[in-house]
Design a protein around this motif. Structure first.
Motif, mmCIF file in Angstrom:
data_model
loop_
_atom_site.group_PDB
_atom_site.id
_atom_site.type_symbol
_atom_site.label_atom_id
_atom_site.label_comp_id
_atom_site.label_asym_id
_atom_site.label_seq_id
_atom_site.Cartn_x
_atom_site.Cartn_y
_atom_site.Cartn_z
ATOM 1 N N GLN A 295 0.828 -1.202 0.000
ATOM 2 C CA GLN A 295 0.000 0.000 0.000
ATOM 3 C C GLN A 295 0.865 1.257 0.000
ATOM 4 N N ALA A 296 0.437 2.240 -0.769
ATOM 5 C CA ALA A 296 1.152 3.525 -0.818
ATOM 6 C C ALA A 296 0.579 4.445 0.250
ATOM 7 N N VAL A 297 1.045 4.264 1.468
ATOM 8 C CA VAL A 297 0.542 5.027 2.611
ATOM 9 C C VAL A 297 1.725 5.528 3.425
ATOM 10 N N LYS A 298 1.675 6.788 3.835
ATOM 11 C CA LYS A 298 2.766 7.335 4.648
ATOM 12 C C LYS A 298 2.696 6.764 6.058
ATOM 13 N N LEU A 299 3.856 6.623 6.667
ATOM 14 C CA LEU A 299 3.968 6.096 8.027
ATOM 15 C C LEU A 299 4.501 7.182 8.948
ATOM 16 N N GLU A 300 3.889 7.306 10.110
ATOM 17 C CA GLU A 300 4.310 8.303 11.084
ATOM 18 C C GLU A 300 4.416 7.664 12.460
ATOM 19 N N ALA A 301 5.574 7.810 13.089
ATOM 20 C CA ALA A 301 5.753 7.302 14.447
ATOM 21 C C ALA A 301 4.935 8.144 15.419
ATOM 22 N N CYS A 302 4.276 7.472 16.359
ATOM 23 C CA CYS A 302 3.399 8.158 17.316
ATOM 24 C C CYS A 302 3.615 7.537 18.697
ATOM 25 N N SER A 303 4.329 8.257 19.562
ATOM 26 C CA SER A 303 4.626 7.713 20.883
ATOM 27 C C SER A 303 3.400 7.679 21.793
ATOM 28 N N LEU A 304 2.333 8.378 21.422
ATOM 29 C CA LEU A 304 1.107 8.328 22.225
ATOM 30 C C LEU A 304 0.497 6.935 22.268
ATOM 31 N N ILE A 305 0.757 6.114 21.247
ATOM 32 C CA ILE A 305 0.074 4.817 21.147
ATOM 33 C C ILE A 305 0.998 3.656 21.506
ATOM 34 N N THR A 306 2.122 3.945 22.182
ATOM 35 C CA THR A 306 3.001 2.863 22.592
ATOM 36 C C THR A 306 2.410 2.112 23.784
ATOM 37 N N GLU A 307 3.049 1.025 24.163
ATOM 38 C CA GLU A 307 2.528 0.179 25.237
ATOM 39 C C GLU A 307 2.791 0.810 26.606
ATOM 40 N N LEU A 308 2.016 0.373 27.593
ATOM 41 C CA LEU A 308 2.253 0.778 28.976
ATOM 42 C C LEU A 308 3.714 0.497 29.323
ATOM 43 N N CYS A 309 4.435 1.531 29.718
ATOM 44 C CA CYS A 309 5.879 1.368 29.951
ATOM 45 C C CYS A 309 6.127 1.020 31.409
ATOM 46 N N ASP A 310 5.920 -0.246 31.747
ATOM 47 C CA ASP A 310 6.134 -0.723 33.112
ATOM 48 C C ASP A 310 7.140 -1.868 33.169
ATOM 49 N N ALA A 311 7.841 -2.128 32.035
ATOM 50 C CA ALA A 311 8.832 -3.204 31.973
ATOM 51 C C ALA A 311 9.808 -2.915 30.847
ATOM 52 N N GLN A 312 10.955 -3.593 30.879
ATOM 53 C CA GLN A 312 11.994 -3.364 29.874
ATOM 54 C C GLN A 312 11.519 -3.709 28.466
ATOM 55 N N CYS A 313 10.627 -4.670 28.339
ATOM 56 C CA CYS A 313 10.166 -5.071 27.007
ATOM 57 C C CYS A 313 9.423 -3.946 26.294
ATOM 58 N N ASN A 314 8.992 -2.928 27.045
ATOM 59 C CA ASN A 314 8.255 -1.814 26.456
ATOM 60 C C ASN A 314 9.082 -0.541 26.370
ATOM 61 N N PRO A 335 10.248 12.703 20.117
ATOM 62 C CA PRO A 335 11.462 13.106 20.822
ATOM 63 C C PRO A 335 12.529 12.024 20.798
ATOM 64 N N GLU A 336 13.787 12.416 21.012
ATOM 65 C CA GLU A 336 14.900 11.482 20.969
ATOM 66 C C GLU A 336 14.675 10.313 21.932
ATOM 67 N N VAL A 337 14.349 10.583 23.176
ATOM 68 C CA VAL A 337 13.968 9.541 24.138
ATOM 69 C C VAL A 337 12.480 9.730 24.410
ATOM 70 N N TRP A 338 11.669 8.858 23.854
ATOM 71 C CA TRP A 338 10.223 9.080 23.805
ATOM 72 C C TRP A 338 9.454 8.226 24.812
ATOM 73 N N TRP A 339 10.110 7.321 25.511
ATOM 74 C CA TRP A 339 9.426 6.464 26.481
ATOM 75 C C TRP A 339 9.787 6.938 27.898
ATOM 76 N N PRO A 340 8.862 6.841 28.856
ATOM 77 C CA PRO A 340 9.167 7.233 30.231
ATOM 78 C C PRO A 340 9.948 6.139 30.950
ATOM 79 N N GLU A 341 10.610 6.522 32.041
ATOM 80 C CA GLU A 341 11.313 5.520 32.840
ATOM 81 C C GLU A 341 10.341 4.516 33.437
#
Length: 397
Positions: A295-314, A335-341
């Protein structure tokens, strides 16, 4: 297809001093170093192992029938004792592969950089290097600057025996990109007192008070099986949580191939995605790029939709590293570092509310969301299996 030359290796074990090595060609005749297009390297002993090589010139290879596997042979003879016997000849079997290179994503728009991809099939392992040529036949040289060519070698996909290599061509070289790689669009006229939310905000931004009711069609997809999913399913929960930013398993890659067919069918039925919003974790990026390969569709990274960051796997990779791997994904607003601790469930639900406000003011009506089971459940109260897709109509107001 033969390479310019081929080098065969014969390892001789349990030796303390270099031995003499003899080779026979595929017809069973003795090989002489420097004759008939052959070069023999005796090798030295490292860790009680001697590695001898036989290099076969291109012209010699061309004269062979490579339609089926051919066998060369090597044997060793001690240099310590003149009357010692030569060892039994061991087989070195060579299978000649036929590669195919298929161009992809040839539709382009004007006045933007071009990203061109080619799929190499018939592989059995990772290609370490690839070469591109310009339309005039000269070699492409990659660079680091914004005005330079960029080459992504790609990753070998064992499920399909393929590897996709990507060339990014800056616009100032007179080339144009595939439609799905253009970054934008940006509205041309908006009220001065309203900020249009085109990218994930760090904090909620004020929005117009009067907005007409809008229905959007959103295709929600959970990523395919990654290694932490496999470990978790095997009862190794603690191990699963410690795998940072895991990639897809072979099962996951097969799921992506099935998703690719499913997406093509969804598009045939009338859903025309305008943008793919993808979590910046590796497993979602792999799922999005593979599932929408046709498919000819643009891709955009969106940190709002990442997984719950409560473990290293996320926890993910910095954007500077992601850009070197995923050249055709828009990371401009990440942002350069987009996931919370660390992130609590309350903070996840706060992020979900921010996403709802943000997505309604995007200009697109047909949007793909490639995300994670935890986020999608918090957003929709629906369970998603790995690589499951659900097309949902949202009445925004």
């Amino acid at each position: 297809r033969s390479q310019p030359s081929q080098t065969l290796t014969c390892n001789i074990g349990d030796v303390t001093q270099a031995v003499d090595v003899s080779w026979k060609d595929s017809a069973g005749a003795a090989v002489t170093d420097g004759a008939g297009g052959y070069t023999i390297t005796k090798g030295s002993v490292v860790g009680n192992v001697q590695e001898s090589t036989l290099t076969i010139a291109a012209d010699t290879l061309k004269a062979l029938d490579t339609a089926s596997a051919l066998t060369w042979k090597c044997a060793a003879k001690s240099t310590l004792y003149a009357d010692s016997e030569i060892s039994t000849f061991s087989d070195v079997v060579v299978t000649f592969l036929t590669y195919a290179v298929e161009a992809k994503h040839s539709e382009v728009l004007k006045d933007s950089q071009a990203t061109i991809s080619c799929v190499v099939s018939g592989l059995t392992k990772q290609l370490d290097t690839v070469a591109w040529e310009k339309s005039d036949g000269s070699a492409v040289t990659a660079g680091e600057g914004a005005d330079s060519y960029k080459i992504a070698v790609g990753t070998y996909e064992a499920a399909s025996n393929t590897q996709t290599t990507i060339l990014t061509v800056p616009y100032n070289n007179g080339h144009h990109p595939p439609q799905h790689l253009i970054q934008g669009p940006v509205p041309q006229a908006v009220p001065n007192d309203v900020e249009i939310l085109l990218t994930p905000p760090s904090t909620p931004t004020s929005v117009p008070r009067s907005v007409p009711s809008i229905k959007k069609r959103l295709l929600f997809i959970r990523h395919a099986e990654a290694y932490h999913n496999s470990l978790y399913a095997s009862g190794l929960k603690n191990n699963a949580l410690k795998v940072r930013d895991p990639q897809l398993t072979p099962v996951g890659h097969n799921q992506v191939q099935n998703l690719r067919n499913e997406v093509n069918n969804i598009v045939k039925k009338g859903f025309r995605p305008e943008i793919i919003l993808v979590s910046p974790l590796t497993r979602t990026l792999q799922t999005a790029t593979g599932g929408f390969f046709d498919q000819a569709v643009k891709l955009e990274a969106c940190s709002l939709i990442t997984e719950l960051c409560d473990a290293q796997c996320n926890e993910g990779m910095p954007v500077s590293q992601l850009k070197r791997i995923w050249h055709y994904v828009n990371f401009l607003q990440t942002p350069e570092v987009w996931w919370p601790e660390y992130e609590s469930r309350d903070e996840l639900y706060s992020r979900v509310r921010t996403f709802k406000k943000w997505v309604k003011y995007r200009p697109e009506q047909n949007i793909v969301i490639v995300s994670h089971g935890g986020f999608l459940y918090a957003l929709l109260r629906l369970y998603f299996a790995n690589c499951e897709a659900k097309l949902i109509e949202w009445d925004i107001l």
